[in-house]
Design a protein around this motif. Structure first.
Motif, PDB file in Angstrom:
ATOM      1  N   SER A 273     -10.419  -2.920  12.662  1.00  0.00           N
ATOM      2  CA  SER A 273     -11.521  -3.887  12.651  1.00  0.00           C
ATOM      3  C   SER A 273     -11.587  -4.614  13.989  1.00  0.00           C
ATOM      4  CB  SER A 273     -11.365  -4.899  11.505  1.00  0.00           C
ATOM      5  OG  SER A 273     -12.517  -5.727  11.409  1.00  0.00           O
TER       6      SER A 273
ATOM      7  N   ASP B  74     -11.049  -9.977  10.216  1.00  0.00           N
ATOM      8  CA  ASP B  74      -9.897  -9.069  10.255  1.00  0.00           C
ATOM      9  C   ASP B  74      -9.718  -8.503  11.666  1.00  0.00           C
ATOM     10  OD1 ASP B  74      -7.708  -7.538   9.438  1.00  0.00           O
ATOM     11  OD2 ASP B  74      -8.931  -5.922   8.594  1.00  0.00           O
TER      12      ASP B  74
ATOM     13  N   GLU C  26       0.846  -1.190   0.000  1.00  0.00           N
ATOM     14  CA  GLU C  26       0.000   0.000   0.000  1.00  0.00           C
ATOM     15  C   GLU C  26       0.881   1.238   0.000  1.00  0.00           C
ATOM     16  OE1 GLU C  26      -2.608   2.065  -0.773  1.00  0.00           O
ATOM     17  OE2 GLU C  26      -3.654   0.201  -0.241  1.00  0.00           O
TER      18      GLU C  26
ATOM     19  N   GLN D  62      -6.320  -2.050  -0.722  1.00  0.00           N
ATOM     20  CA  GLN D  62      -7.256  -1.576   0.291  1.00  0.00           C
ATOM     21  C   GLN D  62      -7.549  -0.082   0.155  1.00  0.00           C
ATOM     22  OE1 GLN D  62      -5.993  -1.875   4.413  1.00  0.00           O
ATOM     23  NE2 GLN D  62      -8.018  -1.327   5.197  1.00  0.00           N
TER      24      GLN D  62
ATOM     25  N   ASP E  80      -6.251  -9.897   0.010  1.00  0.00           N
ATOM     26  CA  ASP E  80      -7.246  -9.515   1.000  1.00  0.00           C
ATOM     27  C   ASP E  80      -7.523  -8.008   0.984  1.00  0.00           C
ATOM     28  OD1 ASP E  80      -6.119 -12.043   1.477  1.00  0.00           O
ATOM     29  OD2 ASP E  80      -6.559 -11.980   3.601  1.00  0.00           O
ATOM     30  N   HIS E  81      -8.741  -7.624   1.256  1.00  0.00           N
ATOM     31  CA  HIS E  81      -9.311  -6.272   1.232  1.00  0.00           C
ATOM     32  C   HIS E  81      -9.903  -5.988  -0.149  1.00  0.00           C
ATOM     33  CE1 HIS E  81      -8.297  -4.807   5.215  1.00  0.00           C
ATOM     34  NE2 HIS E  81      -7.066  -5.273   5.077  1.00  0.00           N
TER      35      HIS E  81
ATOM     36  N   ALA F 205     -13.250  -3.821   8.473  1.00  0.00           N
ATOM     37  CA  ALA F 205     -12.342  -2.697   8.236  1.00  0.00           C
ATOM     38  C   ALA F 205     -13.036  -1.619   7.402  1.00  0.00           C
ATOM     39  CB  ALA F 205     -11.073  -3.175   7.549  1.00  0.00           C
ATOM     40  N   TYR F 206     -13.793  -2.043   6.393  1.00  0.00           N
ATOM     41  CA  TYR F 206     -14.547  -1.095   5.575  1.00  0.00           C
ATOM     42  C   TYR F 206     -15.491  -0.276   6.454  1.00  0.00           C
ATOM     43  CZ  TYR F 206     -17.984   0.427   2.060  1.00  0.00           C
ATOM     44  OH  TYR F 206     -18.836   1.167   1.279  1.00  0.00           O
TER      45      TYR F 206
ATOM     46  N   LEU G 109     -13.105  -8.012   3.762  1.00  0.00           N
ATOM     47  CA  LEU G 109     -13.026  -7.699   5.181  1.00  0.00           C
ATOM     48  C   LEU G 109     -13.953  -6.528   5.508  1.00  0.00           C
ATOM     49  CD1 LEU G 109      -9.149  -8.038   5.345  1.00  0.00           C
ATOM     50  CD2 LEU G 109     -10.842  -9.764   5.964  1.00  0.00           C
TER      51      LEU G 109
ATOM     52  N   HIS H  36      -2.104  -8.328   1.751  1.00  0.00           N
ATOM     53  CA  HIS H  36      -3.034  -7.218   1.932  1.00  0.00           C
ATOM     54  C   HIS H  36      -2.902  -6.343   0.681  1.00  0.00           C
ATOM     55  CE1 HIS H  36      -2.643  -8.525   6.084  1.00  0.00           C
ATOM     56  NE2 HIS H  36      -3.460  -7.586   6.530  1.00  0.00           N
TER      57      HIS H  36
ATOM     58  N   GLU I 151     -10.657  -3.353  -2.091  1.00  0.00           N
ATOM     59  CA  GLU I 151     -11.608  -2.299  -2.448  1.00  0.00           C
ATOM     60  C   GLU I 151     -11.271  -1.636  -3.778  1.00  0.00           C
ATOM     61  OE1 GLU I 151     -10.714  -3.039   0.578  1.00  0.00           O
ATOM     62  OE2 GLU I 151     -12.262  -2.510   2.057  1.00  0.00           O
TER      63      GLU I 151
ATOM     64  N   GLU J 129     -15.202   3.647   4.902  1.00  0.00           N
ATOM     65  CA  GLU J 129     -14.832   3.736   3.498  1.00  0.00           C
ATOM     66  C   GLU J 129     -16.085   3.894   2.634  1.00  0.00           C
ATOM     67  OE1 GLU J 129     -11.939   3.995   2.240  1.00  0.00           O
ATOM     68  OE2 GLU J 129     -10.623   3.426   3.901  1.00  0.00           O
TER      69      GLU J 129
END
Length: 403
Positions: free
Chosen positions: A321, A315, A214, A243, A262-263, A288-289, A285, A240, A265, A294
């Motif tokens: 999360s 998560d 990220e 995200q 994972d994630h 977390a969103y 997940l 990850h 978005e 988000e």
């Protein structure tokens, strides 16, 4: 003679059949011996078999035990103060740049005593188990040096050792830069690749290696160095990915035949097609969103159209999360992401097992698989994705025994 016969129930085997994607068996029974499923079928078909213990479920639904395939369960402290900061308008990136986020949990985790760390983490594990989880993945990633990461992996193994749960540990090698290396990224990444991963592999403490790709974490090039080291040490990888932005992490993960990304978005069509080609599971997940408020959702229809398996996980982590209810994760997946209740159940059973490389062992009710089951007092299976925070199953069975 079998050890146990579960009868007078409706069974969702999660073994897909034409026109029956959840492998539903109404009015069914399940035979168990030596902790494994011997046979599942119509109640009348199994009526002639003898068992030492016969359990009549009174028409309840039976599913595989739930699989929580993405958690950060072992950590010190909380980040409740960041929850307040986000309510005041601070973003995830702003909190991280101000010294909060993962860095604050690293500090609290390093300072926590071993017994304290285990006791806190065990309570979180018990909450997931109460919700029907029989298999759980726990990542490290809050130590950020070799000795500390090994300590976390040992702590994770310790809390699961005497519990009726199947526990999978993952080395989250690239989670964040430790404070002592914030100005020396290359040295830290090299240490992870050349020292940490080989040490963990030699000790047999992890089943896979994970990383956070990220803009506020690690670049694709840095992730590649670590994934190459993981492969050289015989460990599969997870990531990850996508995200907060599109770093083309999903395609990178797929190029290493990752178990999961994972994630997601910000996943695009290129990444989805790459995942589909290699069987990489998409782990969504929703906790977390939700916690980060988000607005960009994972492209669920793109995943469907490209045939990427979709898993769901809590998560559970202290910052983004703090979620300890698997049924709430399924409800969120339906309500926030638009999954069907059937997809959500697949996401915490058969597809979650695939994301951990455990499809041969758990995730479905099938002859030869582990007898990890949940008995639900619901009228129809869709209720598992309908109730907001269902307390858990009426009966949780691990290795054939009530737990």
């Amino acid at each position: 003679m079998w050890d146990r016969l579960i009868t007078d129930c409706h069974v969702a085997t999660m073994v897909a059949q034409p026109g029956n994607p959840l492998g539903l068996f109404p009015n069914a029974a399940i035979g168990i011996a030596d902790g494994r499923i011997v046979r599942v079928g119509k109640r009348t078909e199994l009526a002639g078999f003898r068992a030492r213990d016969v359990v009549a479920c009174g028409g309840a639904w039976v599913t595989p035990g739930l699989v929580d395939c993405h958690t950060h369960l072992v950590f010190g402290g909380t980040r409740a103060n960041e929850h307040a900061m986000r309510r005041a308008g601070a973003t995830y990136e702003e909190i991280a740049k101000a010294g909060g986020g993962i860095a604050s949990t690293v500090k609290a985790t390093r300072e926590a005593g071993t017994d304290e760390l285990r006791d806190q983490s065990r309570r979180r594990l018990h909450a997931l188990m109460k919700g029907g989880v029989t298999t759980v993945e726990i990542k490290s990633g809050y130590g950020l040096d070799t000795a500390s990461e090994i300590r976390l992996l040992n702590a994770a193994r310790a809390i699961g050792r005497d519990e009726p749960v199947r526990l999978v540990t993952t080395l989250l090698a690239l989670h964040a830069l430790p404070p002592e290396r914030k100005d020396d990224r290359d040295v830290y990444v090299r240490m992870v690749a050349e020292e940490m991963i080989p040490a963990v592999a030699r000790a047999g403490l992890a089943s896979s290696v994970d990383a956070f790709c990220e803009s506020i974490a690690f670049t694709p090039a840095e992730v590649e160095r670590v994934f190459t080291a993981a492969r050289a040490n015989g460990l599969p990888v997870r990531l990850h990915a996508e995200q907060l932005s599109n770093q083309n992490g999903a395609a990178l993960a797929a190029s290493y035949k990752a178990l999961s990304a994972d994630h997601l978005e910000h996943l695009d069509a290129l990444g989805a097609r790459a995942m589909a080609a290699t069987g990489t599971v998409a782990v969504l997940l929703p906790g977390a969103y939700y916690a980060l408020q988000e607005v960009r959702k994972p492209p669920v229809q793109l995943l469907r159209d490209t045939g990427v398996p979709i898993a769901i996980a809590t998560d559970c982590n202290p910052g983004t999360s703090p979620l300890l209810n698997p049924q709430l994760a399924m409800n969120m997946a339906c309500t926030l992401f638009g999954l069907t209740p059937e997809e959500a159940l697949q996401g915490m059973t058969v597809n979650a097992a695939r994301a951990l490389g455990l499809a041969h062992e758990v995730g479905t009710i099938d002859a030869g698989k582990a007898a990890d089951l949940c008995v639900w007092r619901v009228g129809e299976l869709s209720e598992l994705g309908y109730w907001i925070g269902l307390p858990g199953p009426e009966r949780r069975i691990f290795g054939g025994l009530d737990s």
